[in-house]
Design a protein around this motif. Sequence first.
Motif, PDB file in Angstrom:
ATOM      1  N   GLY A 164       0.788  -1.241   0.000  1.00 43.63           N
ATOM      2  CA  GLY A 164       0.000   0.000   0.000  1.00 43.63           C
ATOM      3  C   GLY A 164       0.811   1.277   0.000  1.00 43.63           C
ATOM      4  O   GLY A 164       0.239   2.374   0.004  1.00 43.63           O
ATOM      5  N   GLY A 165       2.135   1.172   0.015  1.00 42.56           N
ATOM      6  CA  GLY A 165       2.966   2.360  -0.005  1.00 42.56           C
ATOM      7  C   GLY A 165       2.875   3.108  -1.332  1.00 42.56           C
ATOM      8  O   GLY A 165       2.533   2.513  -2.360  1.00 42.56           O
ATOM      9  N   LEU A 166       3.163   4.387  -1.304  1.00 40.56           N
ATOM     10  CA  LEU A 166       3.197   5.290  -2.472  1.00 40.56           C
ATOM     11  C   LEU A 166       1.825   5.644  -3.029  1.00 40.56           C
ATOM     12  O   LEU A 166       1.701   6.507  -3.898  1.00 40.56           O
ATOM     13  CB  LEU A 166       4.067   4.724  -3.620  1.00 40.56           C
ATOM     14  N   LYS A 167       0.781   5.015  -2.514  1.00 41.40           N
ATOM     15  CA  LYS A 167      -0.566   5.299  -3.007  1.00 41.40           C
ATOM     16  C   LYS A 167      -0.949   6.752  -2.690  1.00 41.40           C
ATOM     17  O   LYS A 167      -1.505   7.459  -3.534  1.00 41.40           O
ATOM     18  CB  LYS A 167      -1.541   4.334  -2.325  1.00 41.40           C
ATOM     19  N   GLY A 168      -0.623   7.184  -1.466  1.00 43.04           N
ATOM     20  CA  GLY A 168      -0.925   8.557  -1.049  1.00 43.04           C
ATOM     21  C   GLY A 168      -0.156   9.573  -1.874  1.00 43.04           C
ATOM     22  O   GLY A 168      -0.702  10.596  -2.297  1.00 43.04           O
ATOM     23  N   LEU A 169       1.117   9.278  -2.123  1.00 45.02           N
ATOM     24  CA  LEU A 169       1.943  10.207  -2.901  1.00 45.02           C
ATOM     25  C   LEU A 169       1.438  10.305  -4.339  1.00 45.02           C
ATOM     26  O   LEU A 169       1.348  11.398  -4.909  1.00 45.02           O
ATOM     27  CB  LEU A 169       3.410   9.751  -2.872  1.00 45.02           C
ATOM     28  N   GLY A 208      13.804   7.389  -7.649  1.00 45.82           N
ATOM     29  CA  GLY A 208      13.005   8.506  -8.153  1.00 45.82           C
ATOM     30  C   GLY A 208      11.811   8.872  -7.289  1.00 45.82           C
ATOM     31  O   GLY A 208      10.886   9.561  -7.736  1.00 45.82           O
ATOM     32  N   MET A 209      11.805   8.384  -6.039  1.00 44.79           N
ATOM     33  CA  MET A 209      10.744   8.802  -5.108  1.00 44.79           C
ATOM     34  C   MET A 209      11.105  10.164  -4.529  1.00 44.79           C
ATOM     35  O   MET A 209      10.240  10.909  -4.068  1.00 44.79           O
ATOM     36  CB  MET A 209      10.637   7.747  -3.998  1.00 44.79           C
ATOM     37  N   LEU A 210      12.394  10.475  -4.557  1.00 42.54           N
ATOM     38  CA  LEU A 210      12.897  11.783  -4.157  1.00 42.54           C
ATOM     39  C   LEU A 210      13.714  12.335  -5.327  1.00 42.54           C
ATOM     40  O   LEU A 210      14.036  11.602  -6.252  1.00 42.54           O
ATOM     41  CB  LEU A 210      13.822  11.647  -2.937  1.00 42.54           C
ATOM     42  N   GLY A 211      14.049  13.616  -5.242  1.00 37.37           N
ATOM     43  CA  GLY A 211      14.910  14.180  -6.264  1.00 37.37           C
ATOM     44  C   GLY A 211      14.168  15.118  -7.197  1.00 37.37           C
ATOM     45  O   GLY A 211      13.129  15.657  -6.845  1.00 37.37           O
ATOM     46  N   ARG A 212      14.719  15.259  -8.403  1.00 35.78           N
ATOM     47  CA  ARG A 212      14.214  16.327  -9.280  1.00 35.78           C
ATOM     48  C   ARG A 212      13.017  15.914 -10.142  1.00 35.78           C
ATOM     49  O   ARG A 212      12.469  16.740 -10.865  1.00 35.78           O
ATOM     50  CB  ARG A 212      15.337  16.863 -10.182  1.00 35.78           C
ATOM     51  N   ASN A 213      12.623  14.670 -10.023  1.00 38.76           N
ATOM     52  CA  ASN A 213      11.529  14.202 -10.883  1.00 38.76           C
ATOM     53  C   ASN A 213      10.735  13.128 -10.150  1.00 38.76           C
ATOM     54  O   ASN A 213      10.790  11.947 -10.505  1.00 38.76           O
ATOM     55  CB  ASN A 213      12.110  13.688 -12.207  1.00 38.76           C
ATOM     56  N   ILE A 214       9.979  13.540  -9.139  1.00 38.90           N
ATOM     57  CA  ILE A 214       9.312  12.584  -8.239  1.00 38.90           C
ATOM     58  C   ILE A 214       8.349  11.694  -9.015  1.00 38.90           C
ATOM     59  O   ILE A 214       7.373  12.176  -9.600  1.00 38.90           O
ATOM     60  CB  ILE A 214       8.523  13.317  -7.140  1.00 38.90           C
ATOM     61  N   LEU A 215       8.628  10.411  -9.038  1.00 40.85           N
ATOM     62  CA  LEU A 215       7.801   9.412  -9.734  1.00 40.85           C
ATOM     63  C   LEU A 215       7.422   9.869 -11.151  1.00 40.85           C
ATOM     64  O   LEU A 215       6.303   9.662 -11.603  1.00 40.85           O
ATOM     65  CB  LEU A 215       6.529   9.097  -8.921  1.00 40.85           C
TER      66      LEU A 215
END
Lengths: 144, 514
Positions: free
Chosen positions: B122-127, B241-248
Amino acid sequence: MSELDAAEVREIAEALRSLDGALLPILHAINDRFGYVDEAAVPIIADVLNLSRAEVHGVLTFYHDFRREPAKRHIVRLCRAEACQSLGADRLAEELDAALGTGTDATVETVYCLGNCALSPAALVDGKLYGRVTTDSVLALVRR
Amino acid sequence: MTIRCVYIPADAAALSVGAGDVARAVEAEVAAGRADVSIVRTGSRGLFWLEPLLEIETPEGRLGFGPVTAEDVTGILAAGADHPLCVGLVEEIPWLKSQQRVTFARCGVIDPLSLSDYEAHGGLKGLRRALDMAPDDIVAAVTASGLRGRGGAGFPTGIKWRTVAGATADRKYVVCNADEGDSGTFADRMLMEGDPFLLIEGMVIAGLAVGATKGFVYVRSEYPHAFRKLRKAIGIAQAAGMLGRNILGSGRRFDLEARLGAGAYICGEETSLLESLEGKRGQVRPKPPLPALHGLFGRPTVVNNVLSLAAVPTILAEGAEYYRDLGVGRSRGTMPIQLAGNVRRGGLIERAFGLTLREIVEDYGGGTRTGRPVRAVQVGGPLGAYWPTSLFDTPFDYEAFASRGGMIGHGGVVVFDDSVDLLRQARFAFAFCAFESCGKCTPCRIGSTRGVETMDRIARGDRVADNLALVRDLCEVLRDGSLCALGGLTHVPVLSALDHFPEDFDRQPAVAAE
């Protein structure tokens, strides 16, 4: 501090100077490398960060973590906060002090909360966390 | 029984009682060809009286064994459910089954450093949802959830975010306060070790909501293990790519750095923390200006604690209503309660607000570890009240606690048996304040030391009534004259001890020795 050390202190400070708010990371790095932050490191850090010596001294002496003289071989950081008090941390501290008084290569320090409160009393021995410690279990760790 | 996977925590608390030895023993069994299993090192489920807890995957679910020592391993792998240390299916243990795990749903379950494991649970669903939303809508969702800061003051998170979002500046920051060092609390540590991507996800969402592109996590140095784990997780999140200059792949940017504190309790206070992050002495700043407008390096800054930020992904993923419908009154959602001290079954209990203190201490805790009667509990850390058992029917929510002169703070509950001396504890409250005071304001710096001295006089039976009056006076000065909560709340433990346990202060003068 030897000249070599002075050069190394400068090298550490230079490597970290570009961080935002670089002073704490620099002090941590020097503390980790030498086991303490020698007085002679203060003007070097001040120079690298373009701060006054007083500012560096002020930060160095504010925080409990930074040592200003070499540490003994073993460091016992015994938690004395409430959860550990509830299971005899104060008595444990007295017993350890008595057993590890002068002349040993271990030092017992107080720390308030290691986040191991459900397994009190807790201690960090040479950086490693132990739960449900007793006087004997700590002594065994520093005497082995 | 077909054994596929064995789960052993690598959480600092579990390691502190031997989880590392247990894992090595399982490895040795595999190396010797006596077992064919893979080992996953998880965080802790927070059932600390069962740590080290070893779990074996079975078709029915995970079978638990605890507390396990290295010597038990061979027998457990051979006997399975027939082994005397077997506690049955972990999810069915009443202590865990009765909880409402939202923030801690994955903690102890997954490999904390596996992003794919995180996502599978279930991670990353909120993001992902937040990336499709307008910043105002993210703030609105957090506001609607009723989330209040889990660090102690209980300030509504949505309002804080709205202030930062509305501010104009060349850059803004998100700062996670992971330096809350209240005794009896370990939820932050557990979360950073057991599910660090959840905190990272919460911080990225906060950044999207308020327009911040840089975040810092300030971790207390007493948690070296959590700091290392979090650093690793940040590196993995960057690479993925969860962080940085191009999130997901969204083209949006957020960078994150973990910083280590240096052993100063006061840096858990948000303005001291900001000073420390800037490389200065961790001294309190007067408010206003609020950090939301004038925070890190003078820029608008969201400062939230670990549990507040970690609640955010769920709010985005499941909706504000889902979160708001848990809890009571103005205390919405779940609270990770940390049960500790002299207690038989200590650990982390995540429940919607509203259960009573009695349920926590008696039902979950099962009484004291020493087996003696419970006499007092301190709730909310060193600045929380000492309460007698007569207040045990108080529901666990912000307002109910405040109305009885207490606070739930960071959710720590520390149990004491009948050997506790409340005068000694009240003295400690002053001594702690003296030790940890940043020194900026006089009431806290000087008053705390005078408090220790006065308590010592009372302990000697020296003019007890006069000195107790002096303590009350001193507490009032500290409460009204201090810049921050350290001095401003020291009266809570002191006066609650005095009011609820007056018999401990009724000392007789010592007979002169000569």
